[in-house]
Design a protein around this motif. Sequence first.
Motif, PDB file in Angstrom:
ATOM      1  N   LYS A 244       0.828  -1.217   0.000  1.00 26.61           N
ATOM      2  CA  LYS A 244       0.000   0.000   0.000  1.00 26.61           C
ATOM      3  C   LYS A 244       0.854   1.255   0.000  1.00 26.61           C
ATOM      4  CE  LYS A 244      -2.323  -1.071   3.723  1.00 26.61           C
ATOM      5  NZ  LYS A 244      -2.588  -1.485   5.086  1.00 26.61           N
ATOM      6  N   GLU A 245       2.002   1.239   0.698  1.00 27.41           N
ATOM      7  CA  GLU A 245       2.730   2.507   0.817  1.00 27.41           C
ATOM      8  C   GLU A 245       3.410   2.949  -0.469  1.00 27.41           C
ATOM      9  OE1 GLU A 245       5.894   3.006   3.782  1.00 27.41           O
ATOM     10  OE2 GLU A 245       6.513   0.946   3.489  1.00 27.41           O
ATOM     11  N   ILE A 246       3.781   2.005  -1.321  1.00 28.49           N
ATOM     12  CA  ILE A 246       4.436   2.472  -2.558  1.00 28.49           C
ATOM     13  C   ILE A 246       3.592   2.302  -3.820  1.00 28.49           C
ATOM     14  CG2 ILE A 246       6.804   2.291  -1.703  1.00 28.49           C
ATOM     15  CD1 ILE A 246       7.063  -0.305  -3.289  1.00 28.49           C
ATOM     16  N   SER A 247       2.567   1.412  -3.782  1.00 27.82           N
ATOM     17  CA  SER A 247       1.790   1.217  -5.022  1.00 27.82           C
ATOM     18  C   SER A 247       0.394   1.817  -4.910  1.00 27.82           C
ATOM     19  CB  SER A 247       1.671  -0.271  -5.342  1.00 27.82           C
ATOM     20  OG  SER A 247       0.686  -0.841  -4.505  1.00 27.82           O
ATOM     21  N   TYR A 248       0.013   2.226  -3.690  1.00 30.12           N
ATOM     22  CA  TYR A 248      -1.306   2.837  -3.425  1.00 30.12           C
ATOM     23  C   TYR A 248      -2.470   1.896  -3.725  1.00 30.12           C
ATOM     24  CZ  TYR A 248       2.058   6.646  -3.990  1.00 30.12           C
ATOM     25  OH  TYR A 248       3.179   7.425  -3.934  1.00 30.12           O
ATOM     26  N   ILE A 249      -2.184   0.611  -3.726  1.00 31.95           N
ATOM     27  CA  ILE A 249      -3.281  -0.363  -3.866  1.00 31.95           C
ATOM     28  C   ILE A 249      -3.847  -0.620  -2.469  1.00 31.95           C
ATOM     29  CG2 ILE A 249      -3.797  -2.801  -4.347  1.00 31.95           C
ATOM     30  CD1 ILE A 249      -1.810  -2.659  -6.650  1.00 31.95           C
ATOM     31  N   ASN A 250      -5.152  -0.692  -2.387  1.00 33.49           N
ATOM     32  CA  ASN A 250      -5.793  -0.942  -1.100  1.00 33.49           C
ATOM     33  C   ASN A 250      -5.536  -2.385  -0.691  1.00 33.49           C
ATOM     34  OD1 ASN A 250      -7.432  -0.887   1.122  1.00 33.49           O
ATOM     35  ND2 ASN A 250      -9.335  -1.085  -0.041  1.00 33.49           N
ATOM     36  N   SER A 251      -4.659  -2.573   0.284  1.00 33.01           N
ATOM     37  CA  SER A 251      -4.358  -3.944   0.688  1.00 33.01           C
ATOM     38  C   SER A 251      -4.682  -4.128   2.161  1.00 33.01           C
ATOM     39  CB  SER A 251      -2.896  -4.278   0.405  1.00 33.01           C
ATOM     40  OG  SER A 251      -2.064  -3.598   1.308  1.00 33.01           O
ATOM     41  N   PHE A 252      -4.944  -5.373   2.501  1.00 29.50           N
ATOM     42  CA  PHE A 252      -5.478  -5.685   3.821  1.00 29.50           C
ATOM     43  C   PHE A 252      -4.876  -7.015   4.257  1.00 29.50           C
ATOM     44  CE2 PHE A 252      -8.873  -7.504   6.502  1.00 29.50           C
ATOM     45  CZ  PHE A 252      -9.096  -6.438   7.358  1.00 29.50           C
ATOM     46  N   ALA A 253      -4.405  -7.079   5.499  1.00 24.75           N
ATOM     47  CA  ALA A 253      -3.831  -8.334   5.995  1.00 24.75           C
ATOM     48  C   ALA A 253      -4.676  -8.855   7.136  1.00 24.75           C
ATOM     49  CB  ALA A 253      -2.398  -8.099   6.483  1.00 24.75           C
ATOM     50  N   ILE A 254      -4.842 -10.162   7.166  1.00 25.91           N
ATOM     51  CA  ILE A 254      -5.633 -10.744   8.255  1.00 25.91           C
ATOM     52  C   ILE A 254      -5.136 -12.154   8.566  1.00 25.91           C
ATOM     53  CG2 ILE A 254      -7.436 -11.544   6.629  1.00 25.91           C
ATOM     54  CD1 ILE A 254      -9.470 -10.977   8.950  1.00 25.91           C
ATOM     55  N   ALA A 255      -5.188 -12.513   9.862  1.00 31.69           N
ATOM     56  CA  ALA A 255      -4.867 -13.882  10.261  1.00 31.69           C
ATOM     57  C   ALA A 255      -5.901 -14.783   9.584  1.00 31.69           C
ATOM     58  CB  ALA A 255      -4.946 -14.012  11.783  1.00 31.69           C
ATOM     59  N   ALA A 256      -5.406 -15.811   8.887  1.00 30.05           N
ATOM     60  CA  ALA A 256      -6.296 -16.590   8.015  1.00 30.05           C
ATOM     61  C   ALA A 256      -7.480 -17.197   8.775  1.00 30.05           C
ATOM     62  CB  ALA A 256      -5.490 -17.678   7.312  1.00 30.05           C
ATOM     63  N   GLY A 257      -7.267 -17.558  10.020  1.00 27.19           N
ATOM     64  CA  GLY A 257      -8.348 -18.166  10.798  1.00 27.19           C
ATOM     65  C   GLY A 257      -9.475 -17.194  11.107  1.00 27.19           C
ATOM     66  N   GLU A 258      -9.201 -15.906  10.966  1.00 28.06           N
ATOM     67  CA  GLU A 258     -10.207 -14.875  11.240  1.00 28.06           C
ATOM     68  C   GLU A 258     -11.105 -14.584  10.035  1.00 28.06           C
ATOM     69  OE1 GLU A 258     -10.904 -14.180  14.664  1.00 28.06           O
ATOM     70  OE2 GLU A 258     -11.268 -12.220  13.769  1.00 28.06           O
ATOM     71  N   LEU A 259     -10.697 -15.069   8.864  1.00 23.59           N
ATOM     72  CA  LEU A 259     -11.450 -14.765   7.638  1.00 23.59           C
ATOM     73  C   LEU A 259     -12.938 -15.033   7.796  1.00 23.59           C
ATOM     74  CD1 LEU A 259      -9.262 -16.276   4.787  1.00 23.59           C
ATOM     75  CD2 LEU A 259     -10.145 -13.940   4.847  1.00 23.59           C
ATOM     76  N   LYS A 260     -13.216 -16.211   8.362  1.00 17.10           N
ATOM     77  CA  LYS A 260     -14.614 -16.644   8.429  1.00 17.10           C
ATOM     78  C   LYS A 260     -15.432 -15.829   9.410  1.00 17.10           C
ATOM     79  CE  LYS A 260     -13.199 -20.463  11.469  1.00 17.10           C
ATOM     80  NZ  LYS A 260     -11.764 -20.167  11.325  1.00 17.10           N
ATOM     81  N   HIS A 261     -14.773 -14.967  10.166  1.00 17.58           N
ATOM     82  CA  HIS A 261     -15.511 -14.131  11.129  1.00 17.58           C
ATOM     83  C   HIS A 261     -15.900 -12.789  10.517  1.00 17.58           C
ATOM     84  CE1 HIS A 261     -14.912 -17.100  14.213  1.00 17.58           C
ATOM     85  NE2 HIS A 261     -13.635 -17.169  13.863  1.00 17.58           N
ATOM     86  N   GLY A 262     -15.806 -12.660   9.228  1.00 19.10           N
ATOM     87  CA  GLY A 262     -16.274 -11.421   8.590  1.00 19.10           C
ATOM     88  C   GLY A 262     -15.693 -11.159   7.217  1.00 19.10           C
ATOM     89  N   THR A 263     -14.354 -11.158   7.152  1.00 21.22           N
ATOM     90  CA  THR A 263     -13.701 -10.672   5.930  1.00 21.22           C
ATOM     91  C   THR A 263     -13.960 -11.531   4.702  1.00 21.22           C
ATOM     92  OG1 THR A 263     -12.057  -9.679   7.352  1.00 21.22           O
ATOM     93  CG2 THR A 263     -11.440  -9.904   5.056  1.00 21.22           C
ATOM     94  N   ILE A 264     -14.278 -12.796   4.914  1.00 19.53           N
ATOM     95  CA  ILE A 264     -14.506 -13.666   3.752  1.00 19.53           C
ATOM     96  C   ILE A 264     -15.697 -13.167   2.919  1.00 19.53           C
ATOM     97  CG2 ILE A 264     -15.988 -15.417   4.848  1.00 19.53           C
ATOM     98  CD1 ILE A 264     -14.029 -17.477   3.299  1.00 19.53           C
ATOM     99  N   ALA A 265     -16.517 -12.324   3.520  1.00 19.58           N
ATOM    100  CA  ALA A 265     -17.645 -11.729   2.788  1.00 19.58           C
ATOM    101  C   ALA A 265     -17.162 -10.915   1.584  1.00 19.58           C
ATOM    102  CB  ALA A 265     -18.465 -10.839   3.720  1.00 19.58           C
TER     103      ALA A 265
END
Length: 365
Positions: A244-265
Amino acid sequence: EKGGYEHFMLKEIHEQPKAVQDTLLRRIDDDGRICLDGISLTKEDLQNITKIYIVACGTAYHAGLIGKYAIEKMARIPVEIDVASEFRYRDPVIDEKTLFIAISQSGETLDTLAALREARSHGARILSVCNVVGSSVARESDDVFYTWAGPEIAVASTKAYTTQLVCMYLIALYLGDLTGNISREYYDHILEELLAMPDKIQQTLDKAPEIEELARHLYNRTQVFFIGRGVDSAVALEGSLKLKEISYINSFAIAAGELKHGTIALMEPETIVIALATQDRLFEKMYSNIVEVKARMAHVVSVAKEGNDKIEAESTEVIYIPQCDDEVTPILTVIPLQLFAYYVAKIKGEDIDKPRNLAKSVTVE
Ligand code: M6R
């Protein structure tokens, strides 16, 4: 001054084998033991330490996250970690039994310095991990563990991160030895693994053309997710920050086990997911997470250790890193992520060494 490289960032990425080597060799004596010359922390001091805080900002904070894993595992001392701008204002529980570790490349980051002063005023003992001799953080610490990365010019931090990781492992081993919580065999094994890192970093750097090709395919995407488990979840944060800091692409990091608690949407066909799957211990769990995102038709780029080709069935692309102990993989896993961020920014024509809105050292609140 860029040594033939187009940007400081690329030069500094390629300096990592040497920077890691220099940082290691300064601290290993002829008997293959870690020597903390100039560091006054003794076994007796350590017996009084009941808790460690690691405090830093940005990339240095991400190195601290790996430090927490290593110190808790090897020395069995509880470690809390916080970003400096939060630590300062949350009334943390600190006393003379606290060891406070500040990590800062520049040694001039105001929030980190203020957090250090706050910890000191409550009696904590201060150890800093720093790249600049005589910097404010170094001067105000009881002990300094220097990284030997050499000057880092690019705003995006690369060789500072990998050398900070080396310091965190060395500190963890040293504390583990003092507390008697690691065996001689494990200590020797991890040191050997570390000593093999400069060559393995080089082997990973040699994959640059492959990663440039990947960047050419993906540079025009607007959103990228980084996922991982264990130490890979911390490396995911660093890969995401770099992008994100050099390419300005919206990027997001998450612990994979947490995906199913929201972000997988958010997963939909062609969503880019960079899946870090380097941990043998957690491989099956991570594999299931990859299957979950692949089932939503995501474009999965996996990073895995050589030999784990099972992952190819569920990945669109796989980047392999050399085999090594799970504990020290972050030093290698981050390399393709740095290169990916670099090439994406380059293909987009961004000002890589001086990204918009950012300064190399943040001396304001
Ligand atoms: O000099 P420091 O290590 O204290 O700097 C901390 C952060 O400002 C720094 O790591 C920042 O996040 C970098 N731009 C990341 O690439």
